[in-house]
Enzyme design. Sequence first.
Site, PDB file in Angstrom:
ATOM      1  N   THR A  94       0.902   9.888   0.123  1.00 20.78           N
ATOM      2  CA  THR A  94       2.072   9.719   0.941  1.00 20.78           C
ATOM      3  C   THR A  94       3.315  10.029   0.070  1.00 20.78           C
ATOM      4  OG1 THR A  94       2.705   7.564   0.015  1.00 20.78           O
ATOM      5  CG2 THR A  94       1.144   7.739   1.945  1.00 20.78           C
ATOM      6  N   TYR A 110       9.005  -3.869  -7.271  1.00 22.48           N
ATOM      7  CA  TYR A 110       8.023  -3.637  -6.315  1.00 22.48           C
ATOM      8  C   TYR A 110       7.044  -4.699  -6.330  1.00 22.48           C
ATOM      9  CZ  TYR A 110       4.477  -0.780  -3.523  1.00 22.48           C
ATOM     10  OH  TYR A 110       3.683  -0.501  -2.942  1.00 22.48           O
ATOM     11  N   SER A 135       5.879   8.360   8.865  1.00 22.74           N
ATOM     12  CA  SER A 135       5.467   9.239   7.739  1.00 22.74           C
ATOM     13  C   SER A 135       4.311   8.629   7.246  1.00 22.74           C
ATOM     14  CB  SER A 135       6.403   9.601   6.602  1.00 22.74           C
ATOM     15  OG  SER A 135       6.750   8.371   6.050  1.00 22.74           O
ATOM     16  N   LYS A 189       5.643  -7.414  -3.676  1.00 23.00           N
ATOM     17  CA  LYS A 189       4.278  -7.314  -3.366  1.00 23.00           C
ATOM     18  C   LYS A 189       3.185  -8.914  -3.517  1.00 23.00           C
ATOM     19  CE  LYS A 189       4.484  -3.456  -1.260  1.00 23.00           C
ATOM     20  NZ  LYS A 189       4.421  -3.398   0.233  1.00 23.00           N
ATOM     21  N   SER A 240      -0.334  -3.891  -1.712  1.00 26.49           N
ATOM     22  CA  SER A 240      -0.334  -3.044  -2.587  1.00 26.49           C
ATOM     23  C   SER A 240      -1.436  -3.515  -3.580  1.00 26.49           C
ATOM     24  CB  SER A 240       0.735  -2.408  -3.364  1.00 26.49           C
ATOM     25  OG  SER A 240       0.630  -1.728  -4.641  1.00 26.49           O
TER      26      SER A 240
END
Length: 266
Positions: free
Chosen positions: A188, A153, A16, A157, A140
């Site tokens: 997304t 997160y 995806s 990253k 990111s």
Amino acid sequence: MSYFTNKTVWITGASSGIGEALTYELVKQGARVIVSARRSAELKRVQQAAGSSNVYVLPLDLEAPATFPAKVQEAIGAFAQIDVMIHNGGISNRGTAKDTLPAVQRKVMEIDYFSYIELTRLLLPHMLQRKSGHIVAVSSVMGKIGTPMRSAYAAAKHALHGFFDCLRAEVWQDNIKVTLIMPGYIRTEVSMNAVTASGEKLNQLSKNIGGGFPADKTAQQILKAIQKGRYEKFVGKPFSQEWMAIHLMRLFPTLAINIFKKAVPH
């Protein structure tokens, strides 16, 4: 002839979002593509939608490192070589540092960091032997800044930048390139699939993600960055708030931190 014609590209997180869009764009440009993710049915859907016999489905669970050696060998055997590895699979989180359970912190780090470095470690001998290769890690904007509710997160990253910057310094003389990609808000399912502080699926579409930059245009930006051999590249809407955030952090870190501490995800 495209830069990617007859090159073999392995993409994780290809069922995806950005990974799926990369697959379609690479097929258009004449590449052979290995698509990986947990969901075999979705990978087969992408394969069929790409309409090419040069798409190889390789199911892969990024939380199952014991399977990686065999998966890497299968990937190499699919088209006899790997020219570009795009680490794109990942998971986001929403939760304060105070409330986020250790198991959640470890889950995010396992998927977003440790899987990348272990797959890279296993693939490097192949690239070193060939004296050729390109490793791409999708980081990111959160790999450069910190905001509330994103500690797990952002930590993963940030770690990617440290590891892959060091790796680049080690392998450049062997003609192996390393690129770090920093997406901004991309349209997304990343916010839908994010995990909460307790580990449950967030299952909410972020306003910023919902209004984000299209995945297909993002894929085109990523492939241009790879072709140019960029060390690090922001992808997303040009001159957006995310783009400005990276530059603000670099030039005026104190001001940036005071702004970012109020930037609760929407």
